[in-house]
Structures are given as structure tokens and as C-alpha cells.
Design an enzyme around this catalytic site. Structure first.
Site, mmCIF file in Angstrom:
data_model
loop_
_atom_site.group_PDB
_atom_site.id
_atom_site.type_symbol
_atom_site.label_atom_id
_atom_site.label_comp_id
_atom_site.label_asym_id
_atom_site.label_seq_id
_atom_site.Cartn_x
_atom_site.Cartn_y
_atom_site.Cartn_z
ATOM 1 N N ARG A 4 51.153 131.130 39.132
ATOM 2 C CA ARG A 4 52.185 130.662 40.043
ATOM 3 C C ARG A 4 53.205 131.776 40.259
ATOM 4 O O ARG A 4 53.729 132.351 39.309
ATOM 5 C CB ARG A 4 52.898 129.444 39.469
ATOM 6 C CG ARG A 4 54.003 128.920 40.385
ATOM 7 C CD ARG A 4 55.080 128.195 39.621
ATOM 8 N NE ARG A 4 56.149 127.742 40.500
ATOM 9 C CZ ARG A 4 57.389 127.457 40.098
ATOM 10 N NH1 ARG A 4 57.704 127.572 38.834
ATOM 11 N NH2 ARG A 4 58.298 127.038 40.949
ATOM 12 N N HIS A 52 58.415 125.064 46.261
ATOM 13 C CA HIS A 52 57.586 123.906 45.884
ATOM 14 C C HIS A 52 56.369 123.746 46.803
ATOM 15 O O HIS A 52 55.805 122.664 46.913
ATOM 16 C CB HIS A 52 58.398 122.590 45.930
ATOM 17 C CG HIS A 52 59.578 122.570 45.032
ATOM 18 N ND1 HIS A 52 60.800 122.064 45.428
ATOM 19 C CD2 HIS A 52 59.745 122.986 43.760
ATOM 20 C CE1 HIS A 52 61.668 122.180 44.432
ATOM 21 N NE2 HIS A 52 61.051 122.726 43.395
ATOM 22 N N ARG A 87 72.322 122.368 41.345
ATOM 23 C CA ARG A 87 72.499 123.132 42.579
ATOM 24 C C ARG A 87 73.210 122.285 43.623
ATOM 25 O O ARG A 87 72.991 121.088 43.712
ATOM 26 C CB ARG A 87 71.143 123.578 43.135
ATOM 27 C CG ARG A 87 70.400 124.570 42.263
ATOM 28 C CD ARG A 87 69.035 124.864 42.858
ATOM 29 N NE ARG A 87 68.241 125.741 42.007
ATOM 30 C CZ ARG A 87 66.937 125.632 41.842
ATOM 31 N NH1 ARG A 87 66.267 124.664 42.472
ATOM 32 N NH2 ARG A 87 66.285 126.474 41.061
ATOM 33 N N ASN A 96 51.738 129.350 34.610
ATOM 34 C CA ASN A 96 53.083 129.396 35.178
ATOM 35 C C ASN A 96 53.967 130.081 34.142
ATOM 36 O O ASN A 96 54.360 129.468 33.140
ATOM 37 C CB ASN A 96 53.586 127.983 35.475
ATOM 38 C CG ASN A 96 54.954 127.981 36.144
ATOM 39 O OD1 ASN A 96 55.615 129.013 36.252
ATOM 40 N ND2 ASN A 96 55.386 126.810 36.576
ATOM 41 N N GLU A 108 50.481 120.619 40.448
ATOM 42 C CA GLU A 108 50.500 122.004 40.920
ATOM 43 C C GLU A 108 49.466 122.861 40.201
ATOM 44 O O GLU A 108 48.867 123.757 40.801
ATOM 45 C CB GLU A 108 51.910 122.581 40.724
ATOM 46 C CG GLU A 108 52.945 121.925 41.624
ATOM 47 C CD GLU A 108 54.372 122.263 41.248
ATOM 48 O OE1 GLU A 108 54.966 123.102 41.940
ATOM 49 O OE2 GLU A 108 54.876 121.683 40.268
#
Length: 391
Positions: free
Chosen positions: A88, A177, A236, A7, A379
Site C-alpha cells: 500500500r 482511501h 482532522r 501496509n 483493502e
């Protein structure tokens, strides 16, 4: 077979090396401040955590240091042992609905989609190219955050905007995600012992999203064109009235870039609590009676409950609700507050079972109409599985 999950961020490189298909972690680590000075990395191997400071000017240098550590710690004798590297990639648009082997055409598409993920896709390309230079014999794959959500029906991914925006500019709901939602939903199906399920997967971290998953396929998700839509997050804002933006621009003279920065980096829990974007700090504030932190938590929980209820109705019921990611796995109070709001759906929390962090566990009572679980996400493992399948 050894497979490396990667990643790459703009100045970071997170990795995990697996022995597959045993799914045994051989080494993991994180390299930080690549190309910005004072860089360092942390690796974990044989149960030992090692931190070193080293100047890393670019991602290719970071991969070379990774190779040195693999050899120095006797994890590999030769790079030929690493047969696959899974990367990723945040934004795959509507081009990619699954993991793919990377070639020149795939790289070009990832680059074309960079305007939809300007912080992430260019970093992924940098990581991919660097890995290709160092691991010349490995199969390189791209695992897209958006791929899992490509099964959404048109009525769920389209916006009621001029159709030319979708047809020419690709403005639509993509979600994010996806790798985590896929991992969690697959694991929940394993626990339930069947695949004909209706699940609500809650990836709740500093960035957060909720998905509705029917029979293993995503039918809706809370994030939109970008990761800003949906839930209130660390910094956010989540869902807002779009007309707020031109109103504030006209009143303040803020530019589009200023607004983008405000709604992505200066909003969410940080703005409401006036304290921090970290849920742990919010919890401390609540314990101390801080009214702003109490308000932030109420708003945060309310948005999560709204989406769970929405997807419960959309799927005409639900077999399980899954909590994952940093807050979902560790924030005992947040899980409690969310589930206590869902009593009208016949959902009941087992307080004792919920008193745990980062442990796979059922946290609903036996008489709850919907099972509720903590499912720690992985992940990196999902990336390794997808890469193995292609090899």
C-alpha cells in the site's frame, strides 16, 4: 498462488497472506513500535491469535520475523511459494492511475511524491526495500490510495488557485482511501448485478472520505491535496476557510508547522467534543448527556450529509449509498443519524436492519428510492487481487 499484502507505517507493519485466487487468508498480523523500542507483534493463524514481544530495530528485521512465523506455523515451506507482494502506497500523484510492478523508476517517483504524504510515502519505501531484501524472488507491486481517483474530471480535481501552483507544484485534489472505495464499489456492483451504476461510497473511520462513483469510476471525492480536506474526522478539521490559517498565525505567532499539527492532530471530533477522537467515546458522552459530544455528533453527521447530497445532485441520482470502515461499519447511531437526514431524497432507514455491526447488509427500507448498505471493506484483499492480476 500465495500473495502477501503489506501496509508499512513509519513504525508498524500490517500484513495479510492469501492463497489466490481462492482469496483464502492464511495468516495476518500487525507489528508495532518498530525501531522505537518495546516492539511487539500480533498474528492470527488457524483461528488462533498470538502476541509476542520482540525487539524490531527496522522493517527488514520485521520481515525476517514474519518469515520465521510463516515457517514455524507451517504456512510456507519455502519463500519461493510467495509469488507476489503488494504494498500500500498512499500518494501516487497523477503519475499512477493503477497498480504497478515496482522498479527503480517507480521507487524514485514514490520518493518524489513524499512531500505530499510525508508520513506515509517514506514509510512505504522503507517497507518495499525491506521486502525486496527478504523476498528476493517475489514480484513487488505498489497499490496507490490515489489511483482510483485519477478518473476525476479536471473540473473536479483542480483548485481555483494560481495555475502555476498546479503546473509546477502539483497542487490539486488527489483523494485517498481509493483502494477501499474501489473494493466497496465493485462489491456493490456485484450485489446490484450490473456495472452501469451511480454509487456514493462512504469510508467513515478516524480518517474519512466520501466518493461519487459512476459506472465503476470515481468522478469526485471529498479529500483533497492531503487527507485533511472534506469531512470532519477524529483529529482532522476537514473543510475550512483557508484564510483562517494566516489570521491565526498573525494573531498567535504560530508557525506553519504548528498550524499543520493543530489542523491534523488537535481538531475534529477531539476538539469539538473536548473529550476524545474516538466515536465510541462520543457515543458514550451523548448517552450521558454531554453537550459537547452531542454538538460533535451533529457537526460530524452534518458534513457527511452535505457530501452525500452534493454527490447525489452531481450524479443526477444514485443507485446505492455504501457505508464502510470502522465507523461506517460499526456505528449504528451514526448511520441512523445520517440516513434520517436524507428523507427529502426519498431515502428511508430500516431501523431493525441497521442494528448490526461489521456485517454486509441492506439497511434501507424496500420503498427507499436509494438502496443503503453496509459493505465491510477489505483493502488487503484488493491489494492481493491487483497483485495477482499483474503476475
Amino acid at each position: 498462488m500465495k500473495i502477501l499484502s503489506v501496509n508499512a507505517g513509519s513504525s508498524s507493519l500490517k500484513f495479510q497472506l492469501y492463497e489466490m485466487p481462492e482469496e483464502k487468508v492464511l495468516m495476518s498480523g500487525l507489528m508495532e513500535r518498530i525501531g522505537v523500542g518495546n516492539s511487539f507483534y500480533t498474528i492470527k493463524v488457524n483461528g488462533e491469535k498470538i502476541k509476542k514481544e520482540v525487539e524490531l530495530n527496522n522493517h527488514e528485521e520485521a520481515f525476517k520475523v514474519l518469515v520465521e512465523e510463516l515457517k514455524a506455523n507451517n504456512v510456507v515451506d519455502s519463500l519461493d511459494e510467495i509469488k507476489g507482494i503488494g504494498h500500500r502506497v498512499v500518494q501516487g500523484g497523477d503519475y499512477f492511475d493503477k497498480t504497478v510492478v515496482i522498479d527503480d523508476e517507480v521507487l524514485l517517483k514514490i520518493k518524489e511524491l513524499s512531500p505530499l504524504a510525508p508520513l506515509h510515502n517514506p514509510a512505504a519505501i522503507t517497507g518495499i526495500k525491506a521486502a525486496m531484501e527478504v523476498f528476493k524472488g517475489a514480484v513487488q507491486t505498489a497499490v496507490f490510495d490515489t489511483a482510483f481517483h485519477q478518473t476525476m474530471p479536471k473540473e473536479n480535481y483542480l483548485y481555483a488557485l494560481p495555475m502555476s501552483w498546479y503546473e509546477k507544484l502539483k497542487v490539486r485534489r488527489y483523494g485517498a482511501h481509493g483502494t477501499s472505495h474501489k473494493f466497496v464499489s465493485e462489491r456493490m456492483n456485484e450485489i446490484l448485478g450490473r456495472n452501469d451504476t451511480k454509487l456514493i461510497t462512504c469510508h467513515i473511520g478516524n480518517g474519512a472520505s466520501i466518493s461519487a462513483v459512476v459506472n465503476g469510476k470515481c468522478i469526485n471525492t471529498s479529500m483533497g491535496l492531503t487527507p485533511n480536506a472534506g469531512l470532519i474526522m477524529g483529529t482532522r478539521c476537514g473543510d475550512i476557510d483557508a484564510s483562517i490559517i494566516p489570521y491565526v498565525m498573525e494573531k498567535t505567532g504560530m508557525s506553519a508547522k504548528d498550524i499543520d499539527n493543530a489542523i491534523n492532530k488537535e481538531s475534529g471530533l477531539l476538539s469539538i467534543s473536548r473529550k476524545s477522537s474516538d466515536s465510541r467515546d462520543i457515543e458514550d458522552g451523548i448517552a450521558a448527556g454531554d453537550e459537547n459530544c452531542i454538538l460533535a455528533q451533529r457537526m460530524y453527521v452534518r458534513r457527511i450529509v452535505d457530501y452525500i447530497a452534493k454527490y447525489y445532485v452531481e450524479m443526477n441520482g444514485c443507485d446505492a449509498i455504501c457505508f464502510t470502515a470502522g465507523i461506517g461499519e460499526k456505528a449504528i447511531d451514526t448511520r441512523r443519524d445520517v440516513l434520517n437526514e436524507l428523507g427529502s431524497l426519498g431515502i428511508y432507514l430500516n431501523e431493525e436492519a441497521n442494528n448490526v455491526k461489521s456485517e454486509e447488509r441492506k439497511i434501507s427500507t424496500d420503498d427507499s428510492k436509494v438502496e443503503c448498505w453496509i459493505i465491510p471493506t477489505d483493502e488487503e484483499l484488493m491489494i492481493a487481487r491487483d497483485t495477482l492480476a499483474l503476475i
